[in-house]
Design a protein around this motif. Sequence first.
Motif, PDB file in Angstrom:
ATOM      1  N   GLY A  77     -42.790 -17.347   7.915  1.00 17.97           N
ATOM      2  CA  GLY A  77     -42.815 -16.504   9.098  1.00 17.97           C
ATOM      3  C   GLY A  77     -41.694 -16.875  10.047  1.00 17.97           C
ATOM      4  N   ASN A 138     -44.831  -8.272  17.739  1.00 15.20           N
ATOM      5  CA  ASN A 138     -43.972  -9.232  17.052  1.00 15.20           C
ATOM      6  C   ASN A 138     -44.616  -9.759  15.774  1.00 15.20           C
ATOM      7  OD1 ASN A 138     -41.429  -9.825  18.718  1.00 15.20           O
ATOM      8  ND2 ASN A 138     -43.023  -9.794  20.274  1.00 15.20           N
ATOM      9  N   ARG A 139     -45.934  -9.922  15.788  1.00 17.88           N
ATOM     10  CA  ARG A 139     -46.625 -10.341  14.567  1.00 17.88           C
ATOM     11  C   ARG A 139     -46.428  -9.307  13.454  1.00 17.88           C
ATOM     12  NH1 ARG A 139     -51.758 -10.824  16.426  1.00 17.88           N
ATOM     13  NH2 ARG A 139     -52.323  -8.686  15.889  1.00 17.88           N
ATOM     14  N   THR A 144     -44.447 -15.390  13.374  1.00 17.22           N
ATOM     15  CA  THR A 144     -45.722 -16.095  13.244  1.00 17.22           C
ATOM     16  C   THR A 144     -45.880 -17.244  14.240  1.00 17.22           C
ATOM     17  OG1 THR A 144     -44.780 -17.487  11.495  1.00 17.22           O
ATOM     18  CG2 THR A 144     -45.994 -15.503  10.814  1.00 17.22           C
ATOM     19  N   ASP A 165     -48.976 -19.744  17.975  1.00 13.34           N
ATOM     20  CA  ASP A 165     -48.927 -18.822  16.848  1.00 13.34           C
ATOM     21  C   ASP A 165     -49.273 -17.427  17.353  1.00 13.34           C
ATOM     22  OD1 ASP A 165     -51.804 -18.038  16.403  1.00 13.34           O
ATOM     23  OD2 ASP A 165     -52.043 -20.177  16.046  1.00 13.34           O
ATOM     24  N   THR A 166     -49.017 -16.437  16.542  1.00 10.30           N
ATOM     25  CA  THR A 166     -49.260 -15.040  16.943  1.00 10.30           C
ATOM     26  C   THR A 166     -50.500 -14.467  16.270  1.00 10.30           C
ATOM     27  OG1 THR A 166     -47.832 -14.179  15.187  1.00 10.30           O
ATOM     28  CG2 THR A 166     -46.785 -14.661  17.314  1.00 10.30           C
ATOM     29  N   GLY A 167     -51.390 -15.323  15.820  1.00 13.23           N
ATOM     30  CA  GLY A 167     -52.580 -14.874  15.123  1.00 13.23           C
ATOM     31  C   GLY A 167     -53.500 -14.036  15.986  1.00 13.23           C
ATOM     32  N   ASP A 420     -47.659 -20.266   6.855  1.00 17.87           N
ATOM     33  CA  ASP A 420     -47.174 -19.114   7.615  1.00 17.87           C
ATOM     34  C   ASP A 420     -46.138 -18.418   6.743  1.00 17.87           C
ATOM     35  OD1 ASP A 420     -48.670 -20.282   9.607  1.00 17.87           O
ATOM     36  OD2 ASP A 420     -46.965 -20.838  10.865  1.00 17.87           O
ATOM     37  N   VAL A 438     -48.644 -10.408   6.473  1.00 16.40           N
ATOM     38  CA  VAL A 438     -48.320 -11.574   7.295  1.00 16.40           C
ATOM     39  C   VAL A 438     -49.500 -12.539   7.252  1.00 16.40           C
ATOM     40  CG1 VAL A 438     -47.818 -12.405   9.626  1.00 16.40           C
ATOM     41  CG2 VAL A 438     -46.796 -10.259   8.820  1.00 16.40           C
ATOM     42  N   ILE A 440     -50.887 -16.420   8.634  1.00 17.49           N
ATOM     43  CA  ILE A 440     -50.742 -17.557   9.538  1.00 17.49           C
ATOM     44  C   ILE A 440     -51.820 -18.566   9.180  1.00 17.49           C
ATOM     45  CG2 ILE A 440     -50.850 -18.357  11.935  1.00 17.49           C
ATOM     46  CD1 ILE A 440     -49.844 -15.625  12.800  1.00 17.49           C
ATOM     47  N   GLN A 445     -53.149 -11.549   8.428  1.00 17.51           N
ATOM     48  CA  GLN A 445     -53.240 -11.026   9.784  1.00 17.51           C
ATOM     49  C   GLN A 445     -53.176  -9.498   9.814  1.00 17.51           C
ATOM     50  OE1 GLN A 445     -53.702 -13.064  12.516  1.00 17.51           O
ATOM     51  NE2 GLN A 445     -53.873 -14.699  10.982  1.00 17.51           N
TER      52      GLN A 445
END
Length: 472
Positions: A77, A138-139, A144, A165-167, A420, A438, A440, A445
């Motif tokens: 990621g 962005n995710r 990530t 993180d972007t979870g 990730d 994606v 994470i 996700q």
Amino acid sequence: MTRALLAALLAAAAVPANSATFAITGGTVALGDGSQPIQNGVVVVRDGRIVAAGDVRMKLPPGTQVIDATGKWVTPGIVAGFSRLGLAEVDLTASEEDGGGKSDTSGAADDTTSNGPFNAAIDVVPAINPLDTTIAVNRADGVTRALVAPSTGKSIFAGQGAVIDTGADMEPVTAARKFQFVELGESGASTAGGSRSSAFALFRNALREASQLRRYASPVQSARTETSDERDRPVIRDPNESRLYNGQRNQDVLLTRYDAAALVPVLQGRQYLFVHIERARDILNVLALPREFPGLKLVLIGASEGWMVADRIARARVPVIASAVNDLPASFEQIAATQSNVGRMRAAGVKVSIGMIDDNDTRNLFMERQYAGNLVGLQKIPGATGVSWGEALAMITSRPAEAIGMGGEIGSLAAGRRADLVIWSGDPLEGSSAAEQVYIDGVRQPLETHQTRLLERYRYLNRRDLPEAYRH
């Protein structure tokens, strides 16, 4: 349905679960370590960690879920090297602003204030909102993790940044208080009264005030930990905790005790110091600071004129998180800006990654992969200096992680790293490619965003159900 409930449902639906073992096979695998892509590679994940990746020939355990990525690309990621992700929403009016940050959104910046009593002591973590729509956007394009920094207010010190993180959950923080951010370029000079000399004087004075502090301890503890070197004293892991340093301070101090305490980990080298500078002379001034404060762990941010002193940066072994494609003299400290800046620094041996300071650093972090692709393209332009494909990918994955000592955790597809990873429709450094899956920490996700939900809502509406303005 509330946003919190929606996020919870999406997180619950994410598969495979953290405890799952799965393998991604058949795709073009790029490890993110600077090497070239591997055709027909394999990535094996177990319990949220990478087990193996690359040209792997191993027997998969029974029950392993196999994901066919034939015709796809698989990479780590994206790690946003410098951002304000989670600190500001979409553009709002001035009356909606929560802080005085200089975020690119001109909106609800929630990372600092122009009027509050604290600066270096500000911890960005409480302000990070995992439900900001910018995180989902962005995710969905492969970001990530992100290095999140506060913006400066009334001081050259902005405060303590974090890695997130972007979870799709409510626990975004990977590493809190990972670095302190300071402005020592044109912006810092303006904050310090209009003079770079004043900004550097304020910086030195702040670290001297921090060196006067001692952590509170009982008489027995004090005797056991007494030392003349501040770097050898116990570090406060959270400088904002109630147990502050107990020491004699000068009468003419400029920092609050809270701010001074927050700078002790910087002085000890236990917390990285991100310094935003652009012009070559400022870079040399910053590189000289460890002579006076040998514990500093510097990371240069921006560095548009870094190519002019690249040999000095390389010798100092200071990493750079650069603005990738600055090529115009947007200010007097960027007169020598060139798109070859990153390539020339890399050729000189500087450890360079890509960041987004003052460049859509809240909403469009995914543009880093476009910038990385541009650096690859520069290799074909006469007189320009670019980087290889593998190195360009590393600059948006493993290199920012390495800059803050987290290369063993995130940013690459190597055994033991957090899982990730992104499955792309094509070459991720091509703007036409899209993130199709994606993960994470090994958890798949959701890729829905506010924009995609609006698209689905209105795409097939009967004309009579449309708002009046859309019927004509």
